[in-house]
Design a protein around this motif. Structure first.
Motif, PDB file in Angstrom:
ATOM      1  N   SER A   1       0.830  -1.213   0.000  1.00  0.00           N
ATOM      2  CA  SER A   1       0.000   0.000   0.000  1.00  0.00           C
ATOM      3  C   SER A   1       0.859   1.256   0.000  1.00  0.00           C
ATOM      4  O   SER A   1       0.576   2.218  -0.712  1.00  0.00           O
ATOM      5  CB  SER A   1      -0.918   0.017   1.222  1.00  0.00           C
ATOM      6  N   TRP A   2       1.894   1.244   0.802  1.00  0.00           N
ATOM      7  CA  TRP A   2       2.809   2.390   0.866  1.00  0.00           C
ATOM      8  C   TRP A   2       3.472   2.631  -0.488  1.00  0.00           C
ATOM      9  O   TRP A   2       3.534   3.755  -0.970  1.00  0.00           O
ATOM     10  CB  TRP A   2       3.866   2.152   1.939  1.00  0.00           C
ATOM     11  N   ASN A   3       3.959   1.571  -1.118  1.00  0.00           N
ATOM     12  CA  ASN A   3       4.680   1.707  -2.372  1.00  0.00           C
ATOM     13  C   ASN A   3       3.771   2.185  -3.508  1.00  0.00           C
ATOM     14  O   ASN A   3       4.154   3.064  -4.289  1.00  0.00           O
ATOM     15  CB  ASN A   3       5.364   0.390  -2.738  1.00  0.00           C
ATOM     16  N   VAL A   4       2.580   1.650  -3.593  1.00  0.00           N
ATOM     17  CA  VAL A   4       1.631   2.099  -4.617  1.00  0.00           C
ATOM     18  C   VAL A   4       1.298   3.571  -4.408  1.00  0.00           C
ATOM     19  O   VAL A   4       1.293   4.358  -5.350  1.00  0.00           O
ATOM     20  CB  VAL A   4       0.359   1.223  -4.626  1.00  0.00           C
ATOM     21  N   SER A   5       1.054   3.962  -3.169  1.00  0.00           N
ATOM     22  CA  SER A   5       0.764   5.364  -2.876  1.00  0.00           C
ATOM     23  C   SER A   5       1.939   6.260  -3.230  1.00  0.00           C
ATOM     24  O   SER A   5       1.765   7.342  -3.796  1.00  0.00           O
ATOM     25  CB  SER A   5       0.409   5.528  -1.397  1.00  0.00           C
ATOM     26  N   LEU A   6       3.128   5.800  -2.932  1.00  0.00           N
ATOM     27  CA  LEU A   6       4.335   6.558  -3.264  1.00  0.00           C
ATOM     28  C   LEU A   6       4.405   6.826  -4.761  1.00  0.00           C
ATOM     29  O   LEU A   6       4.638   7.955  -5.186  1.00  0.00           O
ATOM     30  CB  LEU A   6       5.565   5.771  -2.799  1.00  0.00           C
ATOM     31  N   TRP A   7       4.161   5.816  -5.565  1.00  0.00           N
ATOM     32  CA  TRP A   7       4.230   5.980  -7.016  1.00  0.00           C
ATOM     33  C   TRP A   7       3.094   6.847  -7.551  1.00  0.00           C
ATOM     34  O   TRP A   7       3.326   7.757  -8.350  1.00  0.00           O
ATOM     35  CB  TRP A   7       4.257   4.623  -7.719  1.00  0.00           C
ATOM     36  N   ILE A   8       1.867   6.599  -7.111  1.00  0.00           N
ATOM     37  CA  ILE A   8       0.739   7.379  -7.619  1.00  0.00           C
ATOM     38  C   ILE A   8       0.880   8.848  -7.247  1.00  0.00           C
ATOM     39  O   ILE A   8       0.600   9.733  -8.051  1.00  0.00           O
ATOM     40  CB  ILE A   8      -0.605   6.812  -7.121  1.00  0.00           C
ATOM     41  N   ASN A   9       1.326   9.121  -6.053  1.00  0.00           N
ATOM     42  CA  ASN A   9       1.388  10.504  -5.584  1.00  0.00           C
ATOM     43  C   ASN A   9       2.668  11.242  -5.949  1.00  0.00           C
ATOM     44  O   ASN A   9       2.759  12.453  -5.724  1.00  0.00           O
ATOM     45  CB  ASN A   9       1.148  10.556  -4.075  1.00  0.00           C
ATOM     46  N   ASN A  10       3.642  10.553  -6.517  1.00  0.00           N
ATOM     47  CA  ASN A  10       4.902  11.211  -6.855  1.00  0.00           C
ATOM     48  C   ASN A  10       5.293  11.107  -8.322  1.00  0.00           C
ATOM     49  O   ASN A  10       6.252  11.737  -8.747  1.00  0.00           O
ATOM     50  CB  ASN A  10       6.032  10.652  -5.987  1.00  0.00           C
ATOM     51  N   GLU A  11       4.571  10.336  -9.085  1.00  0.00           N
ATOM     52  CA  GLU A  11       4.825  10.236 -10.529  1.00  0.00           C
ATOM     53  C   GLU A  11       3.727  11.037 -11.223  1.00  0.00           C
ATOM     54  O   GLU A  11       2.546  10.704 -11.129  1.00  0.00           O
ATOM     55  CB  GLU A  11       4.797   8.765 -10.951  1.00  0.00           C
ATOM     56  N   TYR A  12       4.110  12.119 -11.875  1.00  0.00           N
ATOM     57  CA  TYR A  12       3.144  13.103 -12.361  1.00  0.00           C
ATOM     58  C   TYR A  12       2.026  12.505 -13.205  1.00  0.00           C
ATOM     59  O   TYR A  12       0.853  12.807 -12.981  1.00  0.00           O
ATOM     60  CB  TYR A  12       3.852  14.215 -13.151  1.00  0.00           C
ATOM     61  N   ASN A  13       2.334  11.683 -14.164  1.00  0.00           N
ATOM     62  CA  ASN A  13       1.290  11.137 -15.044  1.00  0.00           C
ATOM     63  C   ASN A  13       0.299  10.260 -14.293  1.00  0.00           C
ATOM     64  O   ASN A  13      -0.905  10.307 -14.560  1.00  0.00           O
ATOM     65  CB  ASN A  13       1.905  10.381 -16.213  1.00  0.00           C
ATOM     66  N   LEU A  14       0.791   9.444 -13.361  1.00  0.00           N
ATOM     67  CA  LEU A  14      -0.119   8.632 -12.550  1.00  0.00           C
ATOM     68  C   LEU A  14      -0.996   9.519 -11.678  1.00  0.00           C
ATOM     69  O   LEU A  14      -2.207   9.314 -11.569  1.00  0.00           O
ATOM     70  CB  LEU A  14       0.663   7.654 -11.671  1.00  0.00           C
ATOM     71  N   TYR A  15      -0.374  10.515 -11.045  1.00  0.00           N
ATOM     72  CA  TYR A  15      -1.117  11.417 -10.164  1.00  0.00           C
ATOM     73  C   TYR A  15      -2.183  12.175 -10.949  1.00  0.00           C
ATOM     74  O   TYR A  15      -3.343  12.247 -10.537  1.00  0.00           O
ATOM     75  CB  TYR A  15      -0.180  12.405  -9.472  1.00  0.00           C
ATOM     76  N   LYS A  16      -1.806  12.746 -12.075  1.00  0.00           N
ATOM     77  CA  LYS A  16      -2.739  13.543 -12.881  1.00  0.00           C
ATOM     78  C   LYS A  16      -3.910  12.682 -13.349  1.00  0.00           C
ATOM     79  O   LYS A  16      -5.071  13.113 -13.283  1.00  0.00           O
ATOM     80  CB  LYS A  16      -2.001  14.133 -14.085  1.00  0.00           C
TER      81      LYS A  16
END
Length: 75
Positions: free
Chosen positions: A13-28
């Motif tokens: 859960s931590w790792n997925v959140s890290l990627w979604i919230n810190n990789e611009y295209n995933l976050y957007k």
């Protein structure tokens, strides 16, 4: 049973959140979907899109980890 990690229920859960919230295209993508469709529907859609994928670190995108990563995007 998964062990808590960095304030999340598990390392996954931590790792997925890290990627979604810190990789611009995933976050957007996630943020825009939450704004347009609402939280529940956005989690369903993203789970369908990303459910068979993993982060570069090997964490699986699953419904729970995606939902935790999107917390607060609907405010």
């Amino acid at each position: 049973m998964a062990r808590p990690y960095e304030g999340y229920p598990s390392w996954n859960s931590w790792n997925v959140s890290l990627w979604i919230n810190n990789e611009y295209n995933l976050y957007k993508t996630a943020y825009d979907l939450v704004q347009r469709e609402g939280m529940r529907r956005a989690v369903e859609i993203l789970t369908n899109w990303w459910g068979d994928k993993r982060t570069p670190d090997g964490a699986r995108f699953n419904k729970r980890s995606i939902a935790l990563a999107l917390e607060g995007m609907d405010e």
